[in-house]
Write a protein that holds these residues in place. Structure first.
Motif, PDB file in Angstrom:
ATOM      1  N   ARG A  54       0.920  -1.099   0.101  1.00  0.00           N
ATOM      2  CA  ARG A  54      -0.089  -0.122   0.168  1.00  0.00           C
ATOM      3  C   ARG A  54       1.004   1.266  -0.225  1.00  0.00           C
ATOM      4  O   ARG A  54       0.349   2.418  -0.039  1.00  0.00           O
ATOM      5  CB  ARG A  54      -0.913   0.099   1.176  1.00  0.00           C
ATOM      6  CG  ARG A  54      -1.836  -1.211   1.445  1.00  0.00           C
ATOM      7  CD  ARG A  54      -2.546  -1.334  -0.133  1.00  0.00           C
ATOM      8  NE  ARG A  54      -3.367  -0.332  -0.538  1.00  0.00           N
ATOM      9  CZ  ARG A  54      -3.550  -0.038  -1.731  1.00  0.00           C
ATOM     10  NH1 ARG A  54      -3.260  -1.382  -2.593  1.00  0.00           N
ATOM     11  NH2 ARG A  54      -4.445   0.915  -2.123  1.00  0.00           N
ATOM     12  N   ASN A  55       2.216   1.081  -0.177  1.00  0.00           N
ATOM     13  CA  ASN A  55       3.049   2.088  -0.103  1.00  0.00           C
ATOM     14  C   ASN A  55       2.968   2.987  -1.233  1.00  0.00           C
ATOM     15  O   ASN A  55       2.304   2.356  -2.342  1.00  0.00           O
ATOM     16  CB  ASN A  55       4.420   1.597   0.048  1.00  0.00           C
ATOM     17  CG  ASN A  55       4.922   1.217   1.480  1.00  0.00           C
ATOM     18  OD1 ASN A  55       4.176   1.637   2.357  1.00  0.00           O
ATOM     19  ND2 ASN A  55       6.046   0.757   1.699  1.00  0.00           N
ATOM     20  N   ASP A  56       3.360   4.091  -1.584  1.00  0.00           N
ATOM     21  CA  ASP A  56       3.611   4.726  -2.832  1.00  0.00           C
ATOM     22  C   ASP A  56       4.393   4.166  -3.877  1.00  0.00           C
ATOM     23  O   ASP A  56       5.281   3.387  -3.604  1.00  0.00           O
ATOM     24  CB  ASP A  56       4.156   6.234  -2.631  1.00  0.00           C
ATOM     25  CG  ASP A  56       3.103   7.171  -1.841  1.00  0.00           C
ATOM     26  OD1 ASP A  56       2.097   7.050  -2.245  1.00  0.00           O
ATOM     27  OD2 ASP A  56       3.798   7.867  -0.892  1.00  0.00           O
ATOM     28  N   VAL A  57       3.978   4.078  -5.180  1.00  0.00           N
ATOM     29  CA  VAL A  57       4.495   3.491  -6.088  1.00  0.00           C
ATOM     30  C   VAL A  57       4.746   4.390  -7.294  1.00  0.00           C
ATOM     31  O   VAL A  57       3.922   5.262  -7.895  1.00  0.00           O
ATOM     32  CB  VAL A  57       3.938   2.193  -6.943  1.00  0.00           C
ATOM     33  CG1 VAL A  57       4.588   1.767  -8.127  1.00  0.00           C
ATOM     34  CG2 VAL A  57       4.175   1.211  -5.764  1.00  0.00           C
ATOM     35  N   PRO A 162      18.185   1.168  11.880  1.00  0.00           N
ATOM     36  CA  PRO A 162      17.439   2.099  11.114  1.00  0.00           C
ATOM     37  C   PRO A 162      17.696   2.478   9.714  1.00  0.00           C
ATOM     38  O   PRO A 162      17.085   3.304   8.806  1.00  0.00           O
ATOM     39  CB  PRO A 162      17.813   3.520  11.844  1.00  0.00           C
ATOM     40  CG  PRO A 162      19.111   3.184  12.632  1.00  0.00           C
ATOM     41  CD  PRO A 162      19.149   1.814  12.937  1.00  0.00           C
ATOM     42  N   ALA A 163      18.733   1.547   9.240  1.00  0.00           N
ATOM     43  CA  ALA A 163      19.107   1.569   7.707  1.00  0.00           C
ATOM     44  C   ALA A 163      17.873   1.282   6.859  1.00  0.00           C
ATOM     45  O   ALA A 163      17.064   0.591   7.330  1.00  0.00           O
ATOM     46  CB  ALA A 163      20.135   0.838   7.426  1.00  0.00           C
ATOM     47  N   LEU A 164      17.776   2.207   5.735  1.00  0.00           N
ATOM     48  CA  LEU A 164      16.900   1.662   4.796  1.00  0.00           C
ATOM     49  C   LEU A 164      17.151   0.561   3.952  1.00  0.00           C
ATOM     50  O   LEU A 164      18.345   0.208   3.687  1.00  0.00           O
ATOM     51  CB  LEU A 164      16.622   2.995   3.651  1.00  0.00           C
ATOM     52  CG  LEU A 164      16.085   4.283   4.061  1.00  0.00           C
ATOM     53  CD1 LEU A 164      15.982   5.062   2.794  1.00  0.00           C
ATOM     54  CD2 LEU A 164      14.689   4.006   4.585  1.00  0.00           C
ATOM     55  N   PHE A 165      16.107  -0.435   3.765  1.00  0.00           N
ATOM     56  CA  PHE A 165      16.250  -1.558   3.019  1.00  0.00           C
ATOM     57  C   PHE A 165      15.821  -1.437   1.839  1.00  0.00           C
ATOM     58  O   PHE A 165      14.605  -1.133   1.319  1.00  0.00           O
ATOM     59  CB  PHE A 165      15.546  -2.481   3.795  1.00  0.00           C
ATOM     60  CG  PHE A 165      15.888  -4.060   3.647  1.00  0.00           C
ATOM     61  CD1 PHE A 165      16.967  -4.492   4.415  1.00  0.00           C
ATOM     62  CD2 PHE A 165      15.180  -4.736   2.620  1.00  0.00           C
ATOM     63  CE1 PHE A 165      17.387  -5.886   3.960  1.00  0.00           C
ATOM     64  CE2 PHE A 165      15.816  -6.063   2.475  1.00  0.00           C
ATOM     65  CZ  PHE A 165      16.863  -6.529   3.130  1.00  0.00           C
ATOM     66  N   LEU A 185      10.052  -3.621   3.656  1.00  0.00           N
ATOM     67  CA  LEU A 185      10.998  -3.119   2.514  1.00  0.00           C
ATOM     68  C   LEU A 185      10.714  -1.645   2.127  1.00  0.00           C
ATOM     69  O   LEU A 185       9.601  -1.369   1.770  1.00  0.00           O
ATOM     70  CB  LEU A 185      10.534  -3.890   1.225  1.00  0.00           C
ATOM     71  CG  LEU A 185      10.811  -5.528   1.483  1.00  0.00           C
ATOM     72  CD1 LEU A 185      10.586  -6.340   0.190  1.00  0.00           C
ATOM     73  CD2 LEU A 185      12.113  -6.255   2.348  1.00  0.00           C
ATOM     74  N   ASP A 186      11.838  -0.962   2.336  1.00  0.00           N
ATOM     75  CA  ASP A 186      11.581   0.420   2.207  1.00  0.00           C
ATOM     76  C   ASP A 186      11.516   0.988   0.859  1.00  0.00           C
ATOM     77  O   ASP A 186      10.944   1.630   0.248  1.00  0.00           O
ATOM     78  CB  ASP A 186      12.854   1.077   2.767  1.00  0.00           C
ATOM     79  CG  ASP A 186      12.668   1.156   4.273  1.00  0.00           C
ATOM     80  OD1 ASP A 186      11.514   1.457   4.846  1.00  0.00           O
ATOM     81  OD2 ASP A 186      13.605   0.477   4.883  1.00  0.00           O
ATOM     82  N   VAL A 187      12.415   0.547  -0.152  1.00  0.00           N
ATOM     83  CA  VAL A 187      12.593   0.864  -1.630  1.00  0.00           C
ATOM     84  C   VAL A 187      12.583  -0.417  -2.472  1.00  0.00           C
ATOM     85  O   VAL A 187      13.611  -1.099  -1.811  1.00  0.00           O
ATOM     86  CB  VAL A 187      13.743   1.907  -1.828  1.00  0.00           C
ATOM     87  CG1 VAL A 187      13.879   2.139  -3.328  1.00  0.00           C
ATOM     88  CG2 VAL A 187      13.667   3.177  -0.837  1.00  0.00           C
ATOM     89  N   VAL A 188      11.818  -0.642  -3.364  1.00  0.00           N
ATOM     90  CA  VAL A 188      11.742  -1.726  -4.191  1.00  0.00           C
ATOM     91  C   VAL A 188      11.653  -1.400  -5.643  1.00  0.00           C
ATOM     92  O   VAL A 188      10.744  -0.743  -5.969  1.00  0.00           O
ATOM     93  CB  VAL A 188      10.630  -2.977  -3.823  1.00  0.00           C
ATOM     94  CG1 VAL A 188      10.909  -4.010  -4.931  1.00  0.00           C
ATOM     95  CG2 VAL A 188      10.570  -3.242  -2.446  1.00  0.00           C
ATOM     96  N   ARG A 210       8.892   5.849   5.521  1.00  0.00           N
ATOM     97  CA  ARG A 210      10.314   5.870   6.037  1.00  0.00           C
ATOM     98  C   ARG A 210      10.942   6.409   5.108  1.00  0.00           C
ATOM     99  O   ARG A 210      12.028   7.774   5.526  1.00  0.00           O
ATOM    100  CB  ARG A 210      10.725   4.732   6.630  1.00  0.00           C
ATOM    101  CG  ARG A 210      11.544   4.640   7.729  1.00  0.00           C
ATOM    102  CD  ARG A 210      11.517   3.509   8.489  1.00  0.00           C
ATOM    103  NE  ARG A 210      12.252   2.254   7.970  1.00  0.00           N
ATOM    104  CZ  ARG A 210      13.773   2.078   8.102  1.00  0.00           C
ATOM    105  NH1 ARG A 210      14.240   2.754   9.177  1.00  0.00           N
ATOM    106  NH2 ARG A 210      14.233   1.183   7.521  1.00  0.00           N
ATOM    107  N   ALA A 211      11.143   6.004   4.015  1.00  0.00           N
ATOM    108  CA  ALA A 211      11.980   6.392   2.982  1.00  0.00           C
ATOM    109  C   ALA A 211      11.917   7.659   2.416  1.00  0.00           C
ATOM    110  O   ALA A 211      12.612   8.704   2.088  1.00  0.00           O
ATOM    111  CB  ALA A 211      12.038   5.381   1.768  1.00  0.00           C
ATOM    112  N   LEU A 212      10.492   8.093   2.324  1.00  0.00           N
ATOM    113  CA  LEU A 212       9.966   9.456   1.789  1.00  0.00           C
ATOM    114  C   LEU A 212      10.781  10.391   2.779  1.00  0.00           C
ATOM    115  O   LEU A 212      10.978  11.668   2.444  1.00  0.00           O
ATOM    116  CB  LEU A 212       8.568   9.640   1.833  1.00  0.00           C
ATOM    117  CG  LEU A 212       7.969   8.880   0.464  1.00  0.00           C
ATOM    118  CD1 LEU A 212       6.572   8.726   0.380  1.00  0.00           C
ATOM    119  CD2 LEU A 212       8.633   9.468  -0.628  1.00  0.00           C
ATOM    120  N   ARG A 213      10.570  10.183   4.135  1.00  0.00           N
ATOM    121  CA  ARG A 213      11.213  11.214   5.052  1.00  0.00           C
ATOM    122  C   ARG A 213      12.708  11.382   4.610  1.00  0.00           C
ATOM    123  O   ARG A 213      13.232  12.356   4.792  1.00  0.00           O
ATOM    124  CB  ARG A 213      11.111  10.807   6.346  1.00  0.00           C
ATOM    125  CG  ARG A 213       9.597  10.893   6.719  1.00  0.00           C
ATOM    126  CD  ARG A 213       9.184  10.813   8.406  1.00  0.00           C
ATOM    127  NE  ARG A 213       9.664   9.507   9.056  1.00  0.00           N
ATOM    128  CZ  ARG A 213       8.707   8.514   8.798  1.00  0.00           C
ATOM    129  NH1 ARG A 213       7.365   8.618   8.309  1.00  0.00           N
ATOM    130  NH2 ARG A 213       8.957   7.086   9.436  1.00  0.00           N
TER     131      ARG A 213
END
Ligand SMILES: Cc1ncc(COP(=O)(O)O)c(C=O)c1O
Length: 387
Positions: A54-57, A162-165, A185-188, A210-213
């Protein structure tokens, strides 16, 4: 030859269904008008379904590597420490892109043909007491070796660090299970020319809140790949720059097919392809690069028999049967050939290709009994059923 149909057995680009091809012949429309708004909204929802998110794509006009670069320039600032996990060519590429844009990259390499060991990553993350690592990069399906990483286990190994995944799922998404939200998963990133069954030219990036921040404070250079800009325009049903409209039409049609079949059924179907090809090739006396436990459902890497190089087999099967198989990359050139089996492939295509491969191997001097590979693959199909 009467039948000019080519068997495109690559791990991308993959065959495009006829109705998808036809859908891309539509006239152009205004990319800032209501029709495009409806189109982009529908395909964005469809891509989310494949991503299980449901994250942004965002949909980018680019090859998969463009989406990898977008992932880097939006979420990694120069000087950021990045832990890159590599099991082959594409893991190396993600690390290289991050390095080119100023990241301080520490790479963990695993032998080609093997998957990443989550325990090694757990230890490295545990040793980062000062939380210096900002991003973890990992490949879902390593296309150069036909190995799938256990992304869920690797994500768990990173735990609450806290690392982005960030995951390169270009050749795995839509063929093997990947749960963007459930696994955290933060960025796919992914691409159009693989399991999505449309031509090359579009890529996708799913982005967690989280990635957007992180993107808000990221100071890397970007303009065309600005994901925040893309999301802002998406709210209006538009893209910042002129989109590849024809490919969006193709994507809509392909997603409708995927939705009809159901993502989990698609994944199950690809697992049968994997098992058919592996059993078939083994029955011909050939060895496989990847172990069964880590074998990809998107493609199979086959070690060429002693004395017959992989490229001779590829050349012969192309000339004799119009079957296109991929070669090995870099140090695996002429060592392996890769049979792609993702996207718009049918079980019968695989039986045909295995039959052709047996004939080719005999013609190239291998002492094998015809039909053994096909028989094994048929047995898999009979036992597991046509999904
Ligand atoms: C795992 C993986 N990552 C990235 C890419 C790069 O995609 P592209 O060739 O579309 O740039 C590929 C392409 O095969 C791939 O398989």
């Amino acid at each position: 030859m009467l039948d000019e149909q080519q068997y495109l057995m690559l791990p991308g680009p993959t065959p495009v269904p006829d109705n998808v091809l036809r859908s891309m012949a539509k006239p152009m429309i205004n990319h800032r008008g209501p029709e495009f708004k409806q189109l982009i909204e529908e395909v964005t929802e469809g891509v989310k379904m494949v991503y299980k998110t449901r994250n942004d794509v965002v949909i980018l006009p680019a090859a998969g590597t463009g989406a990898m670069e977008a992932a880097v320039v939006n979420f990694i600032s120069p000087g950021d420490k990045v832990l890159a996990i590599s099991i082959g060519v594409f893991g190396d590429r993600f690390a290289k892109v991050a390095e080119e844009f100023g990241a301080v990259v520490e790479k963990i390499d695993f032998p080609w043909g093997e998957a990443a060991d989550p325990e090694v990553i757990r230890e490295r993350i545990a040793a980062d007491r000062n939380r210096e690592i900002k991003v973890v990069l990992v490949t879902h399906n390593e296309t150069s070796t036909g190995v799938v990483n256990d992304i869920k286990a690797i994500r768990e190994a990173v735990g609450n660090h806290p690392a982005l995944f960030m995951v390169d799922a270009v050749s795995g998404l839509g063929a093997m299970n990947l749960e963007t939200d459930n696994w955290g998963l933060d960025v796919v990133v992914s691409g159009s020319q693989k399991a999505f069954m449309i031509p090359p030219g579009l890529s996708f990036v799913a982005v967690s809140p989280r990635a957007l921040r992180v993107a808000d404070t990221c100071n890397n250079c970007r303009y065309y790949w600005d994901i925040k800009a893309a999301l802002k325009y998406l709210e209006k049903g538009q893209t910042p720059y002129t989109p590849a409209i024809s490919l969006y039409y193709g994507l809509r049609e392909a997603l409708r097919l995927m939705e009809k079949e159901g993502i989990d059924n698609i994944i199950a179907r690809h697992a049968v392809y994997r098992d058919m090809v592996r059993a078939g090739v083994r029955a011909m006396g050939l060895r496989l690069l990847a172990d069964d436990k880590v074998a990809s459902s998107s493609l199979t890497a086959v070690l060429a028999p002693e004395g017959i190089g992989a490229n001779r087999i590829r050349k012969h099967i192309l000339e004799r049967f119009n079957v296109v198989m991929a070669g090995g990359q870099q140090k695996l050139d002429n060592v392996i050939f890769r049979i792609g089996h993702l996207g718009h492939v049918r079980h019968l295509d695989l039986l045909a290709v295995l039959a052709a491969l047996e004939i080719v191997l005999v013609e190239l001097g291998m002492d094998i009994e015809l039909g053994q590979g096909v028989k094994k693959a048929q047995e898999i199909l009979l036992n597991k059923g046509v999904q």
